[in-house]
Design a protein around this motif. Sequence first.
Motif, PDB file in Angstrom:
ATOM      1  N   LEU A 104       0.799  -1.193  -0.120  1.00 50.35           N
ATOM      2  CA  LEU A 104      -0.085  -0.053   0.035  1.00 50.35           C
ATOM      3  C   LEU A 104       0.928   1.251   0.390  1.00 50.35           C
ATOM      4  CD1 LEU A 104      -2.659   1.371  -0.130  1.00 50.35           C
ATOM      5  CD2 LEU A 104      -2.811   0.864   2.658  1.00 50.35           C
ATOM      6  N   SER A 105       1.871   1.164   0.786  1.00 51.53           N
ATOM      7  CA  SER A 105       2.764   2.415   0.829  1.00 51.53           C
ATOM      8  C   SER A 105       3.568   2.454  -0.443  1.00 51.53           C
ATOM      9  CB  SER A 105       3.857   2.402   2.172  1.00 51.53           C
ATOM     10  OG  SER A 105       4.671   3.137   2.021  1.00 51.53           O
ATOM     11  N   VAL A 106       4.035   1.602  -1.144  1.00 52.39           N
ATOM     12  CA  VAL A 106       4.741   1.504  -2.415  1.00 52.39           C
ATOM     13  C   VAL A 106       3.586   2.182  -3.454  1.00 52.39           C
ATOM     14  CG1 VAL A 106       5.736   0.288  -4.087  1.00 52.39           C
ATOM     15  CG2 VAL A 106       6.351  -0.178  -1.792  1.00 52.39           C
TER      16      VAL A 106
ATOM     17  N   ASN B  83      10.299  11.893  -3.446  1.00 53.81           N
ATOM     18  CA  ASN B  83      11.605  11.188  -3.080  1.00 53.81           C
ATOM     19  C   ASN B  83      10.900  10.086  -2.106  1.00 53.81           C
ATOM     20  OD1 ASN B  83      13.374  12.548  -4.727  1.00 53.81           O
ATOM     21  ND2 ASN B  83      13.626  14.118  -3.191  1.00 53.81           N
ATOM     22  N   TYR B  84      11.022   8.826  -2.202  1.00 50.15           N
ATOM     23  CA  TYR B  84      10.683   7.847  -1.653  1.00 50.15           C
ATOM     24  C   TYR B  84      11.687   6.963  -0.974  1.00 50.15           C
ATOM     25  CZ  TYR B  84       8.089   3.677  -0.063  1.00 50.15           C
ATOM     26  OH  TYR B  84       7.554   2.486   0.484  1.00 50.15           O
ATOM     27  N   PHE B  85      11.511   6.728   0.522  1.00 50.18           N
ATOM     28  CA  PHE B  85      12.561   5.707   1.079  1.00 50.18           C
ATOM     29  C   PHE B  85      11.919   4.666   1.681  1.00 50.18           C
ATOM     30  CE2 PHE B  85      15.381   4.750   4.939  1.00 50.18           C
ATOM     31  CZ  PHE B  85      16.335   4.248   4.006  1.00 50.18           C
TER      32      PHE B  85
ATOM     33  N   PRO C 282      16.969  11.159   5.372  1.00 48.67           N
ATOM     34  CA  PRO C 282      16.600  12.611   5.466  1.00 48.67           C
ATOM     35  C   PRO C 282      16.416  13.533   4.194  1.00 48.67           C
ATOM     36  CG  PRO C 282      18.733  11.824   6.634  1.00 48.67           C
ATOM     37  CD  PRO C 282      18.076  10.660   5.497  1.00 48.67           C
ATOM     38  N   GLU C 283      16.464  12.784   2.976  1.00 43.92           N
ATOM     39  CA  GLU C 283      15.995  13.522   1.659  1.00 43.92           C
ATOM     40  C   GLU C 283      14.801  12.978   1.145  1.00 43.92           C
ATOM     41  OE1 GLU C 283      19.404  14.116  -1.176  1.00 43.92           O
ATOM     42  OE2 GLU C 283      20.574  14.634   0.460  1.00 43.92           O
TER      43      GLU C 283
ATOM     44  N   LEU D  57      10.465  15.853   4.786  1.00 38.86           N
ATOM     45  CA  LEU D  57       9.590  14.690   5.143  1.00 38.86           C
ATOM     46  C   LEU D  57       8.223  15.122   5.131  1.00 38.86           C
ATOM     47  CD1 LEU D  57       9.385  11.538   6.007  1.00 38.86           C
ATOM     48  CD2 LEU D  57       9.629  12.560   8.222  1.00 38.86           C
ATOM     49  N   MET D  58       7.467  14.422   4.484  1.00 34.50           N
ATOM     50  CA  MET D  58       5.908  14.681   4.792  1.00 34.50           C
ATOM     51  C   MET D  58       5.128  13.561   5.848  1.00 34.50           C
ATOM     52  SD  MET D  58       4.505  15.490   0.783  1.00 34.50           S
ATOM     53  CE  MET D  58       5.079  16.957   0.043  1.00 34.50           C
TER      54      MET D  58
END
Length: 388
Positions: A53-55, A65-67, A103-104, A144-145
């Motif tokens: 779901l997150s992906v 930007n996804y980590f 952090p990014e 970060l959101m």
Amino acid sequence: MTNTNFTKLEEIKKALNAKFFEREEEVEGILVALLSRQHMLMIGPAGTAKSALSVELAKIVQGTNYFQWLLTRFSTPEEVFGPLSLKDLEQGVYKRNTKTKMPEANLVFLDEIFKANSAILNSLLTLINERLFYNNGTPVKVPLMSVIGASNEYPEEGEGLEALFDRFLLRFELDYIADETNFVSMMKDTGQSVVMPSMTMDELVQLLFFTDMVTIPDEVYDTLSKIRNELRDEGIRPSDRRFKQSLSVLQAKALINQRQVVKVDDIVILENALWETVDQKDSVSLIVRSHAQGVVTQKLDRIQEEASEIYSLIQKDASTDAGMEATQKLKSLVADLNKLKKHNQSRDKDIDPLLDKVKAIQQEVLDSILEPMDIDTSSTRSAVEMPF
């Protein structure tokens, strides 16, 4: 807020619900978390679509930007925050190269988050709450959101993870698919054929702006105060910060429902936010729902209206394709009613008659599909002549 913005949110919500079976609450929760810039925790066994779901959300928001990382007790700060810059280290500067790391990132998914060790924990807490990352002792503002955390289990007492658990305003429990029809659809990859909509980062930023502009009337503040007092009477004391952060959640929920004013009914989502320990969940849910009582009536009215529309359409078009589509929609309405029934047992007398009617229409449509093809539209009225 433009109609295009409203439409985009609605399309995303519907597509995610079509792709992930029995995850309506979590879909709404993850969208609310993103729009309110809060953090969400999903607790459940492996294989319940937490990471998927997150992906999918990260794919929808193009340009984000996804980590994503799976934490273990052996995870190192380098894995999450980036390796030390060797060039800077030669100059005696202890600085990390944060490129492609947390952090990014705008959106972060951390699996098995309660496996975070002390080497990671302090930086993680500051980054999640204050949106700051200390690099070589200098605080750096991060973009970060939302952080979406996942775990197979709750943290145990005495592990020193209370502060991390508290950072997640929204908390949802997931389980395996319960409905057999949904299970079969999942096995057949029915949801994988769903065409997913998308939005740009600029569109998301605009939605964030509109979320902040949603009005919260005094009636909602008064209701939250009453909830707070009732929770205190039960020995449950959410922090002032948690109540304050909950306002942004209510604004996001209103926006998702295409409103620019929060309603008391929206408060029901806070049953996932105002408890501190697992044994408080049921009490919090009961108190919150008692003050958001209009939400049940509103949902029942919506379900009855949708069922009536489906019934009318099937009278006009008795084709197999129309029947299959109607069956899927009715199945979703039955699932919604069962969920309402589970969480609102005091409203059985209102829910059960509607549930029986929707099931009767569903069975009638199924029977019409199984009959020989040359069926005139009048033959579809056999089970319930006038359900509504």
